[in-house]
Scaffold this active site. Structure first.
Site, PDB file in Angstrom:
ATOM      1  N   ASP A   1      -5.945  -7.356  12.786  1.00 25.45           N
ATOM      2  CA  ASP A   1      -5.851  -8.374  11.956  1.00 25.45           C
ATOM      3  C   ASP A   1      -4.946  -9.131  11.863  1.00 25.45           C
ATOM      4  O   ASP A   1      -5.325  -9.720  13.077  1.00 25.45           O
ATOM      5  CB  ASP A   1      -3.944  -7.066  11.264  1.00 25.45           C
ATOM      6  CG  ASP A   1      -3.261  -8.286   9.764  1.00 25.45           C
ATOM      7  OD1 ASP A   1      -4.612  -8.490   8.958  1.00 25.45           O
ATOM      8  OD2 ASP A   1      -2.591  -7.226   9.645  1.00 25.45           O
TER       9      ASP A   1
ATOM     10  N   GLU B   1      -7.793 -14.550  11.381  1.00 23.96           N
ATOM     11  CA  GLU B   1      -8.434 -15.673  10.398  1.00 23.96           C
ATOM     12  C   GLU B   1      -8.905 -16.468  10.890  1.00 23.96           C
ATOM     13  O   GLU B   1      -9.840 -17.720  10.950  1.00 23.96           O
ATOM     14  CB  GLU B   1      -7.793 -16.291   9.050  1.00 23.96           C
ATOM     15  CG  GLU B   1      -7.783 -14.859   7.614  1.00 23.96           C
ATOM     16  CD  GLU B   1      -6.336 -13.979   8.478  1.00 23.96           C
ATOM     17  OE1 GLU B   1      -6.957 -13.369   8.161  1.00 23.96           O
ATOM     18  OE2 GLU B   1      -5.817 -13.725   9.357  1.00 23.96           O
TER      19      GLU B   1
ATOM     20  N   ASP C   1      -4.321  -8.612   2.077  1.00 25.54           N
ATOM     21  CA  ASP C   1      -3.182  -8.443   1.346  1.00 25.54           C
ATOM     22  C   ASP C   1      -3.020  -7.783  -0.835  1.00 25.54           C
ATOM     23  O   ASP C   1      -2.227  -9.518  -0.991  1.00 25.54           O
ATOM     24  CB  ASP C   1      -1.878  -9.200   1.708  1.00 25.54           C
ATOM     25  CG  ASP C   1      -2.012  -8.698   2.997  1.00 25.54           C
ATOM     26  OD1 ASP C   1      -2.191  -7.489   3.624  1.00 25.54           O
ATOM     27  OD2 ASP C   1      -1.229  -9.664   3.655  1.00 25.54           O
TER      28      ASP C   1
END
Length: 811
Positions: free
Chosen positions: A409, A412, A487
């Site tokens: 997670d 990015e 999300d």
């Protein structure tokens, strides 16, 4: 929200810079030169290389200064083909590059490309006034856009399925609670399908910089794509069907490997389950209520101060014993791992990373730091092979604890501080000696983190298939990890959005995809959760997840009535496991999307280009989820052909608009006539028991056929032949019917079991049924029986002898 606004402002500045650039178009062609795989065109200082990869797959590269740097693709694996023969024809103002399946027409003055099919019809063409362009480091190409051409794919994009008239960019970004018009999101997949009257092509723009696509928003007569740096480097794939384009694209970038079978079962997650007693409570509740579940996730609270690769020993005093105890009940544990490593001289991971020089730096040699969950952190340079290898080595202790899956997670990469909420753009990365800044590497950072994780798991446990789930990705990342849509929000709008988002991701080379069931931000109503779970049965990844401090979001959290419905939904997933696993096998072979839009299989039906609320799940099912609060009926269009209502066996002939009943306990579901659906008994976890019986549900047409794939579900032994692949066919011959189950291909040994064949809508009660040459009534009744129900279902039960079996049904 403030963080969200800052990110949007940064991206608007990026986009504005792209939009106002002064572009130089490539001019007249001066000369050309053929080479074994294609042709080189020269125009002043610029050069264009056209490479023939296959007779319907071409690579186009532009260099404005005529110099092509060595820059291996992160995405592309295979550009070698035996089928690339072509010829060159020149006339005064044109050059034709001709293959057996397509032609590239090159206009010389100015240099512009048109792609033609073998009948000479234009598939795709450069926009005459612009074509290929550059402005400083920026590159772009403009294409003509026919009024009736539609566009799909582009990976993870919110909003509608059809992207015509939209514009968007690619810059992997952490934006929680995104909206239908939020862009960009977590993944970069610059690949799309163009489809017009059933004829389909694909374009993959292989450029890792910030990129932009305008699909007719600025000008309805043209579309464009480009990037702020790197080459204009794209692949053109001609179908003419979406399936062929998908197959060619998958061959180019690689397919998703067969996952461990447990990972296609139901998975339960939240931020966060802790302490150990809570995790065990969740697990025991699943088993006490007989609700199937294979995996429970641990979010960041299992760590010591959010330090990756550690355990909070107060919350989890003996993780190895906990994991072992849970595994006895069939649970696999998946843990989250973020890229941020706490800047702490007493922290062993930080020490190792500093000693190995594995963290990213500024040009002056200073380490880049950013604030995430542990506080101030440094970050591995996943672009560097050495850093990835080191990262992979860190998983050993967690694997020794018995952890079976890993959730990457925040990759990015995302940080909490700074105006860009990611790395500074001048941070440097080292690709095995080739140094470049973050502008080039941002969009592949998450992919390379997942790669480091996947390859590390393989080194530690080479006999086990890894399971990795990643939030950020680039084309090719499907080789290492499953993905989800980030999300999302607990709302009906997001449930509705889940379908086109998963579909576009799935047909963009990422078939192992799903959503946070019930929504991540906020808490769903019981009705919303139940409807979302019904959809989740038919997404390749089936995982519930929710944020911290939200209400309980387990299948039993909404009262006994909905608990019973939710249990049945999850049981349906487990019943369909043989079918779903076979679809994963197909995806691993040729990239066929498991979950796909209606147009994918019915491209000649133009109305399907706007069908984004229904979808196909594998070869047999059409799924029409209920996506609106309070809905008790569902309107949809069935495509051409015969269809069976899964719940009633009603036979419907399409194309046809229908309205069906959709009470809260039912998701409208249809089976294509000619399908054979393998199913199994309901289990509490995927490897609780061998399949017995293997049930084959046959939905007759003139003919029906399928394959069923089986292996041990966990190892790589299938690569050396330890698998079972069988072909099953059913057809009418004169007044009789014939069912043939082939001898298994492969060496995988299946335990003794029975087979139950259910033939739906069978027209009569048979007088005789022959197994081979002998009547079933003459056989041992313990091995061969048949029955015919008032619902017109003929059921035949026999022993599965793992050899060719032929059953003839006589009137």
């Amino acid at each position: 929200m403030k963080r969200h606004i800052l990110i949007i402002k940064f991206l608007i500045l990026f986009l504005s810079s792209f939009a106002i650039s002064q572009w130089t178009s490539i001019g007249n062609m001066d000369s050309f030169e053929r080479f074994p795989d294609g042709i080189v065109l020269k125009s002043n200082d610029a050069k264009v290389i056209i490479t023939v990869i296959e007779t319907d797959l071409f690579r186009i590269r532009l260099s404005q200064n005529g110099i092509f740097a060595e820059d291996p693709s992160w995405a592309v694996l295979n550009t070698h083909s035996m089928n690339k023969s072509f010829e060159i024809k020149e006339i005064p103002d044109k050059i034709y590059l001709i293959t057996s399946n397509a032609t590239i027409l090159i206009n010389k003055n100015p240099c512009r490309f048109s792609f033609l099919d073998k009948n000479g019809m234009i598939i795709n063409a450069d926009e005459p006034a612009k074509g290929m362009c550059w402005s400083g480091d920026e590159v772009a190409v403009w294409k003509t856009m026919p009024a009736d051409e539609q566009y799909f794919g582009f990976g993870e994009k919110s909003g509608s399925l059809n992207k015509k008239g939209k514009s968007f960019c690619n810059w992997n970004t952490d934006i929680p609670a995104y909206k239908a018009d939020t862009d960009p999101l977590y993944q970069t997949i610059p690949f799309f399908y163009g489809i017009r009257n059933g004829s389909t092509y694909g374009i993959f723009f292989d450029n890792t910089f910030y990129s932009h696509f305008d699909m007719g928003k600025e000008n309805p007569n043209q579309y464009s794509f480009g990037a702020t740096g790197g080459e204009l480097n794209y692949y053109f794939i001609y179908g003419p069907t979406p399936k062929i384009v998908s197959d060619k694209f998958s061959k180019l970038i690689g397919t998703t490997p067969l996952p461990p079978k447990w990972s296609i079962g139901y998975q339960q997650c939240r931020w966060s389950y802790y302490p150990e007693s809570k995790v065990k409570e969740i697990a025991s509740t699943f088993r006490d209520k007989n609700i199937p579940c294979d995996a429970i996730y641990l979010d960041i609270h299992y760590m010591d101060g959010y330090r990756c690769f550690t355990w909070d020993k107060e919350r989890f005093p003996d993780p190895t014993k906990m994991v072992s105890d849970l595994s006895k009940d069939g649970f696999k544990i998946v843990v989250i791992i973020d890229p941020g490593i706490k800047k702490d001289s007493t922290y062993w991971v930080y020490q190792e990373g500093m000693n190995g020089d594995h963290f990213v730096k500024y040009p002056d040699g200073k380490y880049f730091t950013g604030t995430v969950w542990p506080g101030e952190c440094v970050f591995p340079d996943f672009i560097d092979t050495k850093a990835r290898d080191w990262w992979g080595s860190l998983y050993k202790e967690l694997l020794d604890n018995g952890i079976k899956g890993f959730w990457n997670d925040m990759n990015e990469p995302s940080v909490f501080n700074g105006p860009k909420k990611t790395f500074a753009l001048d941070v440097l990365h080292n690709r095995d000696g080739s140094i470049s800044d973050h502008r080039k590497n941002h969009n592949v950072y998450g992919m390379q983190m997942a790669r480091g994780t996947y390859e590390g798991l393989l080194k530690h446990k080479p006999e086990e298939r890894p399971f990795v789930l990643t939030r950020a990705n680039y084309v090719g990342g499907q080789r290492y990890a499953a993905a989800w849509t980030g999300d999302n929000i607990s709302s009906w709008e997001h449930l509705e959005m889940a379908v086109p988002m998963c579909l576009n991701l799935s047909i963009s080379g990422q078939p192992f995809v799903g959503t946070d069931i019930g929504g991540f931000v906020g808490s769903p109503s019981g009705e919303l959760y139940t409807r979302w779970l019904q959809l989740g049965v038919f997404t390749p990844l089936m995982r519930t997840h929710t944020e911290i401090n939200s209400k309980d979001q387990e299948p039993w959290s909404y009262g006994s009535e909905l608990e019973s419905i939710n249990k049945k939904s999850i049981e349906l997933r487990y019943k369909l496991l043989p079918y779903i696993y076979t679809q994963f096998y197909k995806a691993s072979i040729d990239g066929t999307p498991i979950m796909r839009p209606i147009f994918f299989d019915y491209p000649n039906d133009i109305e399907t280009y706007w069908s984004e609320k229904e979808f196909l799940f594998g070869d047999a099912f059409l799924v029409a989820p209920v996506l609106w609060e309070g809905a008790k009926k569902r309107e949809l269009k069935l495509p051409a052909g015969e269809w069976y209502d899964y719940w009633t066996d009603e036979k419907i002939v399409g194309p046809k608009y229908i309205t069906v009943e959709a009470p809260i306990d039912k998701i409208p579901l249809f089976v294509k006539a000619g399908s054979i659906v393998p199913t199994q008994q309901i289990v509490q976890y995927t490897d609780q028991a061998p399949i017995d019986p293997l049930t084959l549900d046959i939905y007759p047409s003139d003919e029906a056929s399928t394959i069923i794939y089986e292996d041990d579900g966990k190892s790589f032994n299938y690569k050396t032949g330890a698998y079972s692949l069988r072909k099953i066919s059913f057809k009418q011959t004169d007044n009789d019917y014939e069912l043939i189950i082939s001898k298994p291909e492969g060496s995988y040994k299946i335990e003794k079991r029975s087979i139950a064949v259910n033939i739906h809508n069978f027209p009569y009660k048979p007088s005789n049924i022959y197994y081979g040459e002998m009547r079933i009534s003459d056989h041992d009744k313990n091995r061969f029986t048949f029955s015919y129900s008032i619902n017109k279902i003929l059921t035949i039960r026999s022993v599965d002898y793992q050899m060719e079996q032929k059953i003839v049904i006589k009137h």
